[in-house]
Structure formats: C-alpha cells, structure tokens
Design a protein around this motif. Structure first.
Motif, PDB file in Angstrom:
ATOM      1  N   LEU A  68       8.896  68.342 -30.945  1.00 47.07           N
ATOM      2  CA  LEU A  68       8.779  69.609 -30.219  1.00 47.07           C
ATOM      3  C   LEU A  68       8.516  70.774 -31.156  1.00 47.07           C
ATOM      4  N   ASP A  69       8.022  71.818 -30.568  1.00 45.42           N
ATOM      5  CA  ASP A  69       7.997  73.090 -31.267  1.00 45.42           C
ATOM      6  C   ASP A  69       8.737  74.053 -30.346  1.00 45.42           C
ATOM      7  N   VAL A  70       9.232  75.143 -30.875  1.00 50.72           N
ATOM      8  CA  VAL A  70       9.924  76.098 -30.006  1.00 50.72           C
ATOM      9  C   VAL A  70       9.317  77.483 -30.223  1.00 50.72           C
ATOM     10  N   PRO A  71       9.294  78.283 -29.179  1.00 47.55           N
ATOM     11  CA  PRO A  71       8.717  79.618 -29.332  1.00 47.55           C
ATOM     12  C   PRO A  71       9.636  80.532 -30.127  1.00 47.55           C
ATOM     13  N   TYR A  72       9.073  81.641 -30.571  1.00 47.40           N
ATOM     14  CA  TYR A  72       9.869  82.652 -31.261  1.00 47.40           C
ATOM     15  C   TYR A  72      10.244  83.749 -30.269  1.00 47.40           C
ATOM     16  N   MET A  73      11.511  84.152 -30.298  1.00 42.89           N
ATOM     17  CA  MET A  73      11.915  85.258 -29.433  1.00 42.89           C
ATOM     18  C   MET A  73      13.167  85.909 -30.009  1.00 42.89           C
ATOM     19  N   GLU A  74      13.213  87.218 -29.993  1.00 44.43           N
ATOM     20  CA  GLU A  74      14.457  87.859 -30.410  1.00 44.43           C
ATOM     21  C   GLU A  74      15.450  87.791 -29.261  1.00 44.43           C
ATOM     22  N   ILE A  75      16.692  87.490 -29.605  1.00 49.11           N
ATOM     23  CA  ILE A  75      17.694  87.251 -28.563  1.00 49.11           C
ATOM     24  C   ILE A  75      17.762  88.427 -27.582  1.00 49.11           C
ATOM     25  N   ASN A  76      17.761  89.644 -28.142  1.00 47.04           N
ATOM     26  CA  ASN A  76      17.977  90.797 -27.253  1.00 47.04           C
ATOM     27  C   ASN A  76      16.785  91.119 -26.342  1.00 47.04           C
TER      28      ASN A  76
END
Ligand SMILES: Nc1ncnc2c1ncn2[C@@H]1O[C@H](COP(=O)(O)OP(=O)(O)OP(=O)(O)O)[C@@H](O)[C@H]1O
Length: 429
Positions: A68-76
């Motif tokens: 898998l790959d996972v997207p990048y996202m800032e938690i807030n």
C-alpha cells in the motif's frame, strides 16, 4: 448511523465512510505512483471477504501484507485533537474529533523514526483485518502520513487499559473470568489464523465496560505469522516474557510460536488475580521464584510455591499447564475455558492479596523501569501519563519514589547499552 460506529459484523470497507479514498484530494506520498488509495480499498475488500470465508489454518490472504501507499495529510486538516490519551514506546495515541463526520475516534500516530513504512503497513493491515472479532479493537480503513508520523484510526476505548484498572489487590475472580474468556476468544481466533500477537500485557487490553464485560485486545505492532524467525521485543515487560524468549541467545533470532502468547496470557491471569507478577523473569537459573515454580510445574516437588498458594488446586492445575516451561506441552489459550466453572482462588486463604512482596526483586529490574520512564518522561508526558505510570509501577510492585537524578542516570545507561543492538528488535517478514 455514523459509519465509524457501525458494528463490526456490518462494517464493510465500501461502507466505511471515511476511507483512504476520501483523502483522495490529498497528494499521494509518491506523486509518480498510481492512486494507491484505490488499490488499497480494492485489496482490502477482497481480503475481508476471503478472511471471513477462509477457515483454513494458514489464514490465507491475511498473511499477504499489501503493498500500500498512504496519502499525506496534516492531522488538523480534518481532525481536532481533544486529548493526548497515551504515549506508548512507539506511538502517540490521540482522541480526536473528525470534523467531516462529526464523530470522535482515536488516531495512533507512530513516529517515522521509530518504525519503517513496511512495519507500519503490517501493523495497520493486521489491526484492520482482525477488527471484526468482537474482542479485538476495531481499526478503520483510514491511514495517512502526517509530518513525521504514520497514522491510522481506531475506535475509542472509554475506560483505558487493564493496567489502569488494576488495583494492588487484583480484580475480583468473576471479572478475571470474564476477561479471560474474552481474551481466550480473541487470541484463539488469531491463533486459528496462525498469527502470534507477541506482546500480551495489561496495557494492550482495552476496557469498554466498567464491569469488564467488554474488553478488547489491541496493539498489533509485533504481530507475526507463526513460524517466522523473529528477534526479541525489547520494549516490553521482562516479567511477561516466556522462558524460551528469555533463553534465546542475544542477537539471535528464534521461531515465533503461539505458545508464547499462551505464556503471556497465563502471566496476565496471575497479575489480574493478584495485582502482582509471579516473578521478575522466567529465568530459572537467576530467579528463585521462577525456579520454585518450574520445579513444581515439572512435578519435581509437591511443594506449592508460596506465591501460588492462594489459588485453588484446580486452578493451580491450569497454571501448571499454561505456564509450562516446555513449549510443546504448554496449554493453548482456549484451555482456560475448561476452568470457568471452578473456583480459581482458594477461599481458605485469608491473607491479604495486596502484599507488594516482590518489590525488592522488581525494583531492580531496571530495564522495565527505564523503558517506561524513558518513553514517557523524555517525551514531556502529560501529568495524566505520569499518574498512570505511577499506578502501573505500583501494579508491578515497582518502587515509585525514585530519585529522579538516579532515574535519569539509569535511563542514559540503558539507552547507551541499547544503542549497540538497536534495530534488532523488529522481525523481518
Ligand atoms: N483506541 C484506544 N482507546 C483508548 N486508549 C488507547 C487506545 N489505543 C491505545 N490506547 C492507550 O494507549 C496505550 C499505548 O497504545 P499502543 O499499545 O497501541 O501503543 P504502542 O506504542 O504500540 O505501545 P507499546 O508501548 O506497548 O509498544 C495503550 O496501552 C492504551 O492505554
């Protein structure tokens, strides 16, 4: 009904509202790769189906860790952090509010320096795939990278873990029986799929009802397919390690077996019934308490070890089987179900169960103390964590009034002594 809160039996990935596809606006971790969130979803839909219908012992697709790959996202961007619940050795555990769905969930955030991407995906995969068991913590199909953390989402356990709920005298026998039966089911399920949890301890069992009628196993960071060559997990309580792991040669790998979970399950039962651990280390050469028990378990003496005298003869039999030194003869986790109708504690014993009589031994277990202090103190833990740590230490009968300078010195000694072998504590696939 909120998709996060659907029951496990009805939870399908296609219905899980907040899944990696919903994070699709976020840039992929590797921009030149295809939209991995799509393949993640597909792969999981297939594997859940297969897992449910797959009754064969090898667990089938469960053991195929997806690429898998996972997207990048800032938690807030989507979550408000409500509370820092805990800091484990590897992860920060946050209670968060997910604004788009208006619901609270837990995010487990593992620092990228403490795990590899492959290991993170492995933990996420097992956590998610095992979720449909009623006594295994539900994880959602949500994973992303945020700054220096790999993150995935789980349900929230409102009453913390078993360590936080255990007083110095242990729990009532009826509560322990209830916990034992639920964990025996969860672990039996994992073992039927040839999976070994490898880190059964009080902190990895979460409480969903104050009467312990609902507890769930969590933390699949060390979970491994049976038969795999593994190295020792360093960041765990030595009191819980089985003798074959203690005896394994330093830096040498050994084959991981479900019998190791049986052992840790047995130590957990002892801890829950007494509020103590039976010995500092299952090392019969250096630990007199373990040596005495081993002699009794192997029927070389009829003398019941003093710290086991509070149990009924019937439950002593159970302990002999589950804490059997020989891994071949050790009972399975499900064996405990045979003892549910028996009395576990000897009602004739009137002495207090709450004596912290292993203080002398346990307090010298510097690794255990330092693992916890290093983990929590050095990360500016919240007061809540410090209280929890003190409670946990008292559960294990560890000294709580330590001179902080001495503690810091020990921590540094411990860190330096670990540096040489760093990286050996995680198994390969
Ligand atoms: N979903 C949850 N709800 C409430 N509390 C949780 C949840 N998940 C974890 N915790 C708390 O956080 C602690 C650490 O979580 P976890 O074991 O997943 O992290 P870890 O870093 O892998 O731990 P370890 O130190 O055992 O390696 C748990 O012992 C428990 O007290």
């Amino acid at each position: 009904m909120c998709k996060y809160h659907q029951t496990k039996s009805t939870m399908k990935l296609s219905e899980t509202k907040l899944d990696t596809n919903q994070l699709s606006n976020r840039s992929s971790l590797k921009s030149n790769t295809p939209k991995r969130s799509d393949s993640c979803k597909l792969s999981y839909r297939n594997s859940v189906k297969s897992l449910k219908s797959n009754s064969n012992k090898d667990g089938g697709i469960l053991h195929q860790i997806p690429d898998l790959d996972v997207p990048y996202m800032e938690i807030n961007k989507e979550y408000d952090i409500l509370k820092n619940i805990a800091e484990g050795c590897f992860a920060k555990i946050y209670l968060v509010h997910h604004r788009p769905i208006k619901t609270n969930v837990v995010l487990k955030a593992i620092h990228t320096e403490l795990t590899s991407f492959k290991e993170f995906i492995k933990e996420f995969h097992y956590s998610y795939q095992l979720s449909h068991h009623p006594n295994i913590l539900s994880s959602y199909n949500v994973a992303f990278q945020s700054n220096d953390y790999f993150v995935f989402a789980q349900e929230y356990a409102p009453y913390g873990d078993l360590a936080a709920n255990l007083g110095p005298g242990g729990l009532h026998e009826s509560s322990v029986k209830s916990i034992a039966s639920q964990l025996s089911s969860a672990l039996g399920f994992m073992h039927s799929k040839s999976l070994v949890h490898r880190d059964i301890k009080l902190e990895n069992v979460l409480v969903f009802a104050l009467d312990f009628s609902r507890v769930k196993l969590c933390d699949f960071g060390a979970t491994t397919k049976e038969g795999t060559l593994v190295a020792k997990i360093k960041h765990t309580w030595k009191n819980f390690l089985p003798p074959e792991v203690i005896e394994s040669v330093k830096h040498e790998r050994f084959i991981c077996r479900t019998s190791a979970d049986s052992w840790q399950f047995g130590i957990m039962l002892y801890s829950l019934l007494t509020g103590n651990v039976p010995w500092r280390k299952a090392d019969w050469v250096n630990d007199a308490k373990y040596a005495a028990f081993k002699k009794y378990e192997e029927r070389k003496t009829t003398k019941i070890p003093e710290n086991f005298s509070k149990f009924s003869p019937r439950f002593l039999r159970a302990f002999r089987k589950i804490l059997c030194h020989n891994t071949e003869d050790r009972a399975k986790v499900t064996e405990v179900m045979k003892y549910m109708k028996d009395k576990w504690m000897d009602s004739k014993i009137t002495t207090s169960k709450s004596t912290g009589n292993i203080l002398g031994q346990a307090a010298s277990d510097q690794d255990s103390i330092c693992v916890y202090l290093n983990n929590r103190e050095s990360k500016n833990s919240l007061d809540e964590n410090k209280t929890r740590l003190r409670r946990l230490m008292s559960t294990y009968c560890l000294e709580t009034s330590l001179d902080q300078n001495v503690v810091k010195k020990r921590i540094w000694e411990w860190i330096l002594s670990c540096e040489e072998g760093h990286g050996d504590d995680v198994e390969g696939y």
